[in-house]
Scaffold this motif. Structure first.
Motif, short mmCIF file in Angstrom:
data_model
loop_
_atom_site.label_atom_id
_atom_site.label_comp_id
_atom_site.label_asym_id
_atom_site.label_seq_id
_atom_site.Cartn_x
_atom_site.Cartn_y
_atom_site.Cartn_z
N GLU A 25 0.83 -1.21 0.00
CA GLU A 25 0.00 0.00 0.00
C GLU A 25 0.87 1.26 0.00
OE1 GLU A 25 -3.48 0.20 2.59
OE2 GLU A 25 -3.33 -1.97 2.87
N HIS A 26 1.87 1.28 0.84
CA HIS A 26 2.74 2.45 0.93
C HIS A 26 3.54 2.65 -0.36
CE1 HIS A 26 2.33 3.93 5.13
NE2 HIS A 26 1.65 2.80 5.19
N SER A 27 3.94 1.57 -0.99
CA SER A 27 4.66 1.68 -2.26
C SER A 27 3.77 2.30 -3.33
CB SER A 27 5.17 0.31 -2.72
OG SER A 27 6.15 -0.17 -1.83
N LEU A 28 2.50 1.91 -3.35
CA LEU A 28 1.57 2.51 -4.32
C LEU A 28 1.38 4.00 -4.06
CD1 LEU A 28 -1.11 -0.29 -4.76
CD2 LEU A 28 0.28 0.74 -6.57
N VAL A 29 1.25 4.37 -2.80
CA VAL A 29 1.10 5.80 -2.48
C VAL A 29 2.36 6.56 -2.91
CG1 VAL A 29 0.88 7.48 -0.59
CG2 VAL A 29 -0.58 5.44 -0.63
N SER A 30 3.52 5.98 -2.68
CA SER A 30 4.77 6.61 -3.10
C SER A 30 4.83 6.76 -4.61
CB SER A 30 5.97 5.80 -2.62
OG SER A 30 6.05 5.82 -1.22
N LEU A 31 4.29 5.79 -5.33
CA LEU A 31 4.26 5.88 -6.79
C LEU A 31 3.38 7.04 -7.24
CD1 LEU A 31 5.19 4.75 -9.49
CD2 LEU A 31 3.27 3.14 -9.38
N PHE A 32 2.23 7.21 -6.61
CA PHE A 32 1.39 8.36 -6.95
C PHE A 32 2.15 9.66 -6.70
CE2 PHE A 32 -2.21 5.39 -6.60
CZ PHE A 32 -2.94 5.75 -7.73
N ALA A 33 2.86 9.73 -5.58
CA ALA A 33 3.61 10.94 -5.26
C ALA A 33 4.73 11.18 -6.25
CB ALA A 33 4.16 10.85 -3.84
N VAL A 43 2.08 17.47 -2.65
CA VAL A 43 2.42 16.05 -2.66
C VAL A 43 2.07 15.44 -1.31
CG1 VAL A 43 4.32 14.38 -2.77
CG2 VAL A 43 4.19 16.23 -4.44
N ARG A 44 2.38 16.14 -0.23
CA ARG A 44 2.06 15.63 1.11
C ARG A 44 0.55 15.44 1.25
NH1 ARG A 44 4.64 12.65 4.09
NH2 ARG A 44 2.74 11.55 3.91
N LYS A 45 -0.23 16.40 0.74
CA LYS A 45 -1.69 16.31 0.81
C LYS A 45 -2.19 15.12 -0.03
CE LYS A 45 -5.94 18.87 0.27
NZ LYS A 45 -6.61 20.11 -0.03
N LEU A 46 -1.60 14.96 -1.23
CA LEU A 46 -1.94 13.83 -2.08
C LEU A 46 -1.68 12.51 -1.35
CD1 LEU A 46 -2.41 12.63 -5.12
CD2 LEU A 46 0.08 12.48 -5.07
N ASP A 48 -1.41 11.99 1.92
CA ASP A 48 -2.34 11.83 3.05
C ASP A 48 -3.69 11.33 2.57
OD1 ASP A 48 -0.38 12.64 4.82
OD2 ASP A 48 -1.13 14.70 5.00
N THR A 49 -4.15 11.87 1.45
CA THR A 49 -5.42 11.42 0.88
C THR A 49 -5.33 9.97 0.45
OG1 THR A 49 -5.97 13.64 0.12
CG2 THR A 49 -7.10 11.82 -0.98
N ARG A 50 -4.27 9.63 -0.25
CA ARG A 50 -4.11 8.25 -0.74
C ARG A 50 -3.94 7.25 0.40
NH1 ARG A 50 -5.92 7.23 -5.85
NH2 ARG A 50 -5.29 8.88 -7.24
N TYR A 51 -3.27 7.65 1.49
CA TYR A 51 -3.11 6.73 2.62
C TYR A 51 -4.45 6.36 3.24
CZ TYR A 51 1.99 7.10 2.86
OH TYR A 51 3.34 7.03 2.59
N ASN A 52 -5.47 7.18 3.04
CA ASN A 52 -6.80 6.91 3.60
C ASN A 52 -7.68 6.09 2.67
OD1 ASN A 52 -6.65 8.15 6.19
ND2 ASN A 52 -6.66 10.14 5.16
N GLN A 53 -7.17 5.73 1.52
CA GLN A 53 -7.96 4.95 0.57
C GLN A 53 -7.69 3.46 0.73
OE1 GLN A 53 -6.74 6.91 -3.06
NE2 GLN A 53 -8.34 8.47 -2.85
N THR A 54 -8.63 2.68 0.25
CA THR A 54 -8.46 1.23 0.33
C THR A 54 -7.42 0.77 -0.68
OG1 THR A 54 -10.14 0.76 -1.35
CG2 THR A 54 -10.89 0.93 0.98
N LEU A 55 -6.87 -0.39 -0.44
CA LEU A 55 -5.92 -0.96 -1.38
C LEU A 55 -6.59 -1.17 -2.74
CD1 LEU A 55 -3.12 -2.04 -2.06
CD2 LEU A 55 -3.83 -4.26 -1.13
N GLY A 56 -7.84 -1.58 -2.74
CA GLY A 56 -8.55 -1.77 -4.00
C GLY A 56 -8.62 -0.49 -4.82
N LYS A 57 -8.93 0.62 -4.17
CA LYS A 57 -8.99 1.90 -4.88
C LYS A 57 -7.60 2.28 -5.38
CE LYS A 57 -10.67 6.62 -4.85
NZ LYS A 57 -10.75 6.62 -6.29
N LEU A 58 -6.58 2.09 -4.56
CA LEU A 58 -5.22 2.40 -4.99
C LEU A 58 -4.84 1.59 -6.22
CD1 LEU A 58 -3.39 2.55 -1.54
CD2 LEU A 58 -3.98 4.49 -3.01
N VAL A 59 -5.15 0.31 -6.21
CA VAL A 59 -4.81 -0.56 -7.34
C VAL A 59 -5.56 -0.11 -8.59
CG1 VAL A 59 -5.05 -2.91 -8.26
CG2 VAL A 59 -4.13 -2.55 -5.95
N ARG A 60 -6.87 0.11 -8.47
CA ARG A 60 -7.66 0.52 -9.64
C ARG A 60 -7.18 1.87 -10.19
NH1 ARG A 60 -11.38 -1.71 -6.31
NH2 ARG A 60 -12.09 0.31 -5.51
#
Length: 161
Positions: A25-33, A43-46, A48-60
């Motif tokens: 999950e953290h690797s995916l958030v880092s990729l978005f950043a 980037v920090r706000k992005l 923080d927002t992504r850390y609150n999302q589900t893994l499914g949403k991050l993957v999609r």
């Protein structure tokens, strides 16, 4: 193997499955950043927002918005299914491990087969983060030095230096 050793092995496997799924999950958030062209505060706000999302949403979202390869998208979807099983269904299937040594052994084997896959997938995503930083003009040495600085700061903040 003694019961204590079996329970220790089980606890390690369960902990590593959870840890490596979180790492993914953290690797995916880092990729978005890493792929954003935002100022550091944004980037920090992005993140923080992504850390609150589900893994499914991050993957999609990553598959769609970051144009991930079909192979990596499939790997992420497989990891998502396995992570959801560990998080939401594992204890329904293996909650009685304390009552059966064969169930304990089976549960441990399943977890030991899963967590390395999470680790591999997280590493594949992490490599994309590194690749993106290199494309942005940073050298591998600069990236590694930044990672080391961040780790030192983190450990210092946590009082573990």
């Amino acid at each position: 193997m003694s019961d204590e050793q079996e329970y220790t092995r089980f606890a390690i496997a369960l902990g590593m499955a959870s840890f490596q799924a979180q790492s993914l999950e953290h690797s995916l958030v880092s990729l978005f950043a890493a792929t954003s062209a935002l100022e550091p505060e944004a980037v920090r706000k992005l993140m923080d927002t992504r850390y609150n999302q589900t893994l499914g949403k991050l993957v999609r979202d990553a598959a769609k918005d970051l144009q991930l390869s079909t192979e990596l998208t499939m790997e992420l979807e497989d990891a998502l299914q396995k992570r959801n099983w560990v998080t939401h269904h594992f204890f329904r299937e293996y909650g009685a491990v304390a009552l059966s040594s064969s169930l304990l052994h089976e549960a441990t084997q399943r977890l030991e087969a899963i967590w390395p896959m999470f680790e591999k997938t997280a590493n594949n995503v992490h490599q994309l983060v590194i690749d993106q930083q290199v494309r942005s003009g940073r050298s591998t040495e600069q990236i590694q030095a930044g990672i080391e600085r961040a780790l030192k700061m983190y450990l210092s903040e946590k009082g573990h230096t």
